[in-house]
Each structure stands twice: as structure tokens, then as C-alpha cells.
Scaffold this motif. Structure first.
Motif, PDB file in Angstrom:
ATOM      1  N   LEU A  18       0.835  -1.291   0.061  1.00  0.00           N
ATOM      2  CA  LEU A  18       0.226   0.102   0.019  1.00  0.00           C
ATOM      3  C   LEU A  18       0.685   1.262   0.002  1.00  0.00           C
ATOM      4  CD1 LEU A  18      -2.606  -1.095   2.818  1.00  0.00           C
ATOM      5  CD2 LEU A  18      -2.841  -1.046   0.239  1.00  0.00           C
ATOM      6  N   THR A  19       0.271   2.474  -0.646  1.00  0.00           N
ATOM      7  CA  THR A  19       1.131   3.615  -0.257  1.00  0.00           C
ATOM      8  C   THR A  19       0.400   4.151   0.745  1.00  0.00           C
ATOM      9  OG1 THR A  19       1.079   3.958  -2.829  1.00  0.00           O
ATOM     10  CG2 THR A  19       1.218   6.075  -1.538  1.00  0.00           C
ATOM     11  N   LEU A  20       1.134   4.305   2.000  1.00  0.00           N
ATOM     12  CA  LEU A  20       0.908   4.823   3.184  1.00  0.00           C
ATOM     13  C   LEU A  20       1.229   6.293   3.308  1.00  0.00           C
ATOM     14  CD1 LEU A  20       1.993   1.574   5.143  1.00  0.00           C
ATOM     15  CD2 LEU A  20      -0.392   2.392   4.496  1.00  0.00           C
ATOM     16  N   PRO A  21       0.384   6.884   4.084  1.00  0.00           N
ATOM     17  CA  PRO A  21       0.820   8.342   4.326  1.00  0.00           C
ATOM     18  C   PRO A  21       2.319   8.399   5.279  1.00  0.00           C
ATOM     19  CG  PRO A  21      -1.240   8.229   5.287  1.00  0.00           C
ATOM     20  CD  PRO A  21      -0.625   6.711   4.767  1.00  0.00           C
ATOM     21  N   ALA A  22       3.434   9.174   4.761  1.00  0.00           N
ATOM     22  CA  ALA A  22       4.608   9.016   5.354  1.00  0.00           C
ATOM     23  C   ALA A  22       4.709   9.298   6.693  1.00  0.00           C
ATOM     24  CB  ALA A  22       5.371  10.534   4.632  1.00  0.00           C
ATOM     25  N   GLU A  23       4.027  10.132   7.481  1.00  0.00           N
ATOM     26  CA  GLU A  23       3.958  10.046   8.951  1.00  0.00           C
ATOM     27  C   GLU A  23       3.319   8.874   9.798  1.00  0.00           C
ATOM     28  OE1 GLU A  23      -0.023  12.151   8.082  1.00  0.00           O
ATOM     29  OE2 GLU A  23       1.981  11.941   6.979  1.00  0.00           O
ATOM     30  N   LEU A  24       2.639   7.954   9.050  1.00  0.00           N
ATOM     31  CA  LEU A  24       1.980   6.800   9.517  1.00  0.00           C
ATOM     32  C   LEU A  24       2.875   5.576   9.281  1.00  0.00           C
ATOM     33  CD1 LEU A  24      -1.741   7.418   9.436  1.00  0.00           C
ATOM     34  CD2 LEU A  24      -0.229   7.346  11.299  1.00  0.00           C
ATOM     35  N   ALA A  25       3.467   5.390   8.029  1.00  0.00           N
ATOM     36  CA  ALA A  25       4.286   4.484   7.678  1.00  0.00           C
ATOM     37  C   ALA A  25       5.171   3.505   8.445  1.00  0.00           C
ATOM     38  CB  ALA A  25       5.096   4.456   6.178  1.00  0.00           C
ATOM     39  N   PRO A  26       5.803   4.333   9.212  1.00  0.00           N
ATOM     40  CA  PRO A  26       6.967   3.544  10.319  1.00  0.00           C
ATOM     41  C   PRO A  26       5.964   3.080  11.463  1.00  0.00           C
ATOM     42  CG  PRO A  26       7.480   5.948   9.877  1.00  0.00           C
ATOM     43  CD  PRO A  26       6.293   5.782   9.010  1.00  0.00           C
ATOM     44  N   TRP A  27       4.921   3.753  11.847  1.00  0.00           N
ATOM     45  CA  TRP A  27       4.189   2.805  12.736  1.00  0.00           C
ATOM     46  C   TRP A  27       3.468   1.650  12.186  1.00  0.00           C
ATOM     47  CZ3 TRP A  27       4.322   5.035  17.681  1.00  0.00           C
ATOM     48  CH2 TRP A  27       4.624   5.974  17.848  1.00  0.00           C
ATOM     49  N   ILE A  28       2.589   2.050  10.994  1.00  0.00           N
ATOM     50  CA  ILE A  28       1.994   0.766  10.734  1.00  0.00           C
ATOM     51  C   ILE A  28       2.865  -0.554  10.195  1.00  0.00           C
ATOM     52  CG2 ILE A  28       0.388  -0.124   8.441  1.00  0.00           C
ATOM     53  CD1 ILE A  28      -0.567   2.659   8.426  1.00  0.00           C
ATOM     54  N   LEU A  29       4.238  -0.222   9.785  1.00  0.00           N
ATOM     55  CA  LEU A  29       5.084  -1.104   9.406  1.00  0.00           C
ATOM     56  C   LEU A  29       5.967  -1.492  10.570  1.00  0.00           C
ATOM     57  CD1 LEU A  29       5.965   0.147   5.882  1.00  0.00           C
ATOM     58  CD2 LEU A  29       4.345  -1.728   6.384  1.00  0.00           C
ATOM     59  N   GLU A  30       6.087  -1.153  11.680  1.00  0.00           N
ATOM     60  CA  GLU A  30       6.696  -1.524  12.805  1.00  0.00           C
ATOM     61  C   GLU A  30       6.434  -3.064  12.894  1.00  0.00           C
ATOM     62  OE1 GLU A  30       9.304  -1.724  15.658  1.00  0.00           O
ATOM     63  OE2 GLU A  30       8.787   0.486  15.314  1.00  0.00           O
ATOM     64  N   ALA A  32       8.172  -4.494  15.431  1.00  0.00           N
ATOM     65  CA  ALA A  32       8.439  -4.889  16.948  1.00  0.00           C
ATOM     66  C   ALA A  32       7.230  -4.518  17.822  1.00  0.00           C
ATOM     67  CB  ALA A  32       9.852  -4.429  17.503  1.00  0.00           C
ATOM     68  N   SER A  33       7.344  -4.431  18.965  1.00  0.00           N
ATOM     69  CA  SER A  33       6.284  -3.841  19.772  1.00  0.00           C
ATOM     70  C   SER A  33       5.872  -2.503  19.612  1.00  0.00           C
ATOM     71  CB  SER A  33       6.718  -3.897  21.374  1.00  0.00           C
ATOM     72  OG  SER A  33       5.827  -3.611  22.210  1.00  0.00           O
ATOM     73  N   LEU A  34       4.624  -2.387  19.293  1.00  0.00           N
ATOM     74  CA  LEU A  34       3.907  -1.006  18.975  1.00  0.00           C
ATOM     75  C   LEU A  34       3.876  -0.276  20.470  1.00  0.00           C
ATOM     76  CD1 LEU A  34       2.520   1.147  17.194  1.00  0.00           C
ATOM     77  CD2 LEU A  34       0.529  -0.058  17.631  1.00  0.00           C
ATOM     78  N   THR A  35       3.630  -1.114  21.593  1.00  0.00           N
ATOM     79  CA  THR A  35       3.837  -0.294  22.819  1.00  0.00           C
ATOM     80  C   THR A  35       5.191   0.147  23.163  1.00  0.00           C
ATOM     81  OG1 THR A  35       2.086  -1.996  23.820  1.00  0.00           O
ATOM     82  CG2 THR A  35       3.507  -0.998  25.435  1.00  0.00           C
ATOM     83  N   ALA A  36       6.148  -0.681  23.105  1.00  0.00           N
ATOM     84  CA  ALA A  36       7.438   0.195  23.156  1.00  0.00           C
ATOM     85  C   ALA A  36       7.612   1.306  22.195  1.00  0.00           C
ATOM     86  CB  ALA A  36       8.533  -1.121  23.084  1.00  0.00           C
ATOM     87  N   ARG A  37       7.401   1.267  20.940  1.00  0.00           N
ATOM     88  CA  ARG A  37       7.399   2.553  20.333  1.00  0.00           C
ATOM     89  C   ARG A  37       6.677   3.734  20.767  1.00  0.00           C
ATOM     90  NH1 ARG A  37       9.039   2.700  14.548  1.00  0.00           N
ATOM     91  NH2 ARG A  37       8.546   4.869  13.891  1.00  0.00           N
ATOM     92  N   LEU A  38       5.451   3.310  21.126  1.00  0.00           N
ATOM     93  CA  LEU A  38       4.779   4.398  21.707  1.00  0.00           C
ATOM     94  C   LEU A  38       5.448   4.995  23.106  1.00  0.00           C
ATOM     95  CD1 LEU A  38       1.350   3.019  21.301  1.00  0.00           C
ATOM     96  CD2 LEU A  38       2.083   5.229  20.327  1.00  0.00           C
ATOM     97  N   SER A 122       6.235 -15.455  16.765  1.00  0.00           N
ATOM     98  CA  SER A 122       6.297 -15.238  15.412  1.00  0.00           C
ATOM     99  C   SER A 122       5.216 -14.409  14.930  1.00  0.00           C
ATOM    100  CB  SER A 122       6.452 -16.255  14.334  1.00  0.00           C
ATOM    101  OG  SER A 122       5.399 -17.157  14.465  1.00  0.00           O
ATOM    102  N   ARG A 123       5.672 -13.352  13.802  1.00  0.00           N
ATOM    103  CA  ARG A 123       4.220 -12.845  13.273  1.00  0.00           C
ATOM    104  C   ARG A 123       3.937 -13.079  11.949  1.00  0.00           C
ATOM    105  NH1 ARG A 123       4.610  -6.525  14.797  1.00  0.00           N
ATOM    106  NH2 ARG A 123       2.254  -6.123  14.687  1.00  0.00           N
ATOM    107  N   GLY A 124       2.546 -13.027  11.680  1.00  0.00           N
ATOM    108  CA  GLY A 124       2.208 -13.056  10.216  1.00  0.00           C
ATOM    109  C   GLY A 124       2.439 -11.794   9.532  1.00  0.00           C
ATOM    110  N   THR A 125       1.996 -11.848   8.203  1.00  0.00           N
ATOM    111  CA  THR A 125       1.994 -10.547   7.502  1.00  0.00           C
ATOM    112  C   THR A 125       1.189  -9.492   8.208  1.00  0.00           C
ATOM    113  OG1 THR A 125       1.892 -11.882   5.691  1.00  0.00           O
ATOM    114  CG2 THR A 125       1.206  -9.771   5.176  1.00  0.00           C
ATOM    115  N   ILE A 126       1.865  -8.075   8.033  1.00  0.00           N
ATOM    116  CA  ILE A 126       1.047  -7.120   8.750  1.00  0.00           C
ATOM    117  C   ILE A 126       0.322  -6.716   7.400  1.00  0.00           C
ATOM    118  CG2 ILE A 126       1.322  -4.636   9.496  1.00  0.00           C
ATOM    119  CD1 ILE A 126       3.968  -5.367  10.579  1.00  0.00           C
ATOM    120  N   GLU A 127      -1.246  -6.607   7.810  1.00  0.00           N
ATOM    121  CA  GLU A 127      -2.183  -6.265   6.735  1.00  0.00           C
ATOM    122  C   GLU A 127      -2.557  -4.745   7.124  1.00  0.00           C
ATOM    123  OE1 GLU A 127      -4.394  -9.835   4.973  1.00  0.00           O
ATOM    124  OE2 GLU A 127      -4.893  -9.444   7.081  1.00  0.00           O
ATOM    125  N   ALA A 128      -2.904  -3.882   6.566  1.00  0.00           N
ATOM    126  CA  ALA A 128      -3.693  -2.507   6.649  1.00  0.00           C
ATOM    127  C   ALA A 128      -4.888  -2.353   5.742  1.00  0.00           C
ATOM    128  CB  ALA A 128      -2.550  -1.572   6.381  1.00  0.00           C
TER     129      ALA A 128
END
Length: 178
Positions: A18-30, A32-38, A122-128
Motif C-alpha cells: 500500500l501507499t501509506l501516509p509518510a507520517e504513519l508508515a513507520p507506525w503501521i510497518l513497525e 516489533a512492539s507498538l507499545t514500546a514504540r509508543l 512469530s508474526r504473520g503478514t502485517i495487513e492494513a
């Protein structure tokens, strides 16, 4: 049939395609742990438990968790510096909870703090997908289109599904410096 606060019955695609908004792409594609990133992007992180109960697995999720009739639905809001940044919905099949008892009652502990510490993860595919926010979760946020992501995790061979909706406040987060 249960009703979650946000319906995630949407068309989903591999997030990398997908073409993701630049400011959201790092969050969506993270990966590792989203909690740790937050936590790295705020001075005060808080998890608010919105709902935790046994439920029939909705038909649109059954292909992701085959053989699962009932699951524990857990809905939380992740807050950074008193701003709601992420609504998260997890579906924990009964067989997963039976074998991994700490998942049964996370309360206000982030799921990510537990699962990302486990060696058998293990993590499967990240879908958006993109969805329209409305209703109870729009109070205190700007209503409108939000992006969401979901993944099926395997923890010691047992599945669980986590979906996260990125609320408008996440676009304004900056890394916190010491």
C-alpha cells in the motif's frame, strides 16, 4: 454475535503493497512492539482497558483463526501524554488462553509487553486498511479516516490476532529526548 467498539470488517491488504501516509508508515510497518514504540514517543504512557470478554469469533475473522469458534475479545486504548493514540483489539482463541494462562487476565498491562518478551513468538503478514471513525471512540479525537493494521501472531505455535487503529493524535507524536 458480539459487537466490538470498532468494526474491523474491512478489506485488508499486505501493508507493504500500500501507499501509506509518510507520517504513519513507520507506525503501521513497525515489526516489533507498538507499545514500546509508543513509550519512546511520550513522557506518560497509559493503557485503558475498554472491554475484555469471551465472545463468538466474527465470521470475517474465522479465516484468520481457523478452527476457532470462541475467543477472548480484548479492546484497549493506548494513551500518550493524555492523548488517545491507538485503539487496539485482540482476539485470543480459547485454546491459546488455556495453554498460555498469563494472557487470560492482562488487565491494564499491555499485551505487547508480554508477547514480545516470549522467545516462541512469530508474526504473520502485517495487513492494513483505512476506515472511517465514528461513534464512542471519536470523542476527544478528530473524526475521519484512520489507518489500521492487523497481524496474526503465533506464540509457541498458538494463534492470536491483534488489530490496531491509529487515531489522529499519533500523527503529532515525536520521539522524547532525555
Amino acid at each position: 454475535m458480539t459487537t466490538a467498539l470498532i468494526s474491523l470488517d474491512q478489506p485488508w491488504q499486505d501493508a507493504r503493497s500500500l501507499t501509506l501516509p509518510a507520517e504513519l508508515a513507520p507506525w503501521i510497518l513497525e515489526p516489533a512492539s507498538l507499545t514500546a514504540r509508543l513509550k519512546r514517543h511520550c513522557r506518560h504512557f497509559r493503557l485503558q482497558l475498554l472491554n475484555e470478554r469471551q465472545s463468538a469469533l466474527p465470521p470475517f475473522l474465522q479465516p484468520l483463526l481457523p478452527g476457532t469458534a470462541n475467543a477472548q475479545l480484548r479492546e484497549v486504548m493506548l494513551w500518550c501524554d493524555d492523548k488517545p493514540c491507538v485503539y487496539a483489539q485482540s482476539w485470543l482463541p480459547q485454546q491459546t488462553i488455556n495453554r498460555l494462562q498469563p494472557l487470560a487476565d492482562m488487565g491494564e498491562r499491555p499485551l505487547g509487553d508480554y508477547i514480545f518478551q516470549q522467545p516462541g513468538l512469530s508474526r504473520g503478514t502485517i495487513e492494513a486498511t483505512e476506515l472511517q471513525l465514528h461513534g464512542v471512540l471519536t470523542r476527544g479525537t478528530e473524526a475521519g479516516h484512520c489507518f489500521a493494521r492487523r497481524s496474526v501472531f503465533q506464540l509457541h505455535g498458538l494463534p492470536l490476532l491483534v488489530a490496531e487503529v491509529f487515531l489522529p493524535a499519533i500523527r503529532r507524536l515525536e520521539p522524547v529526548t532525555a
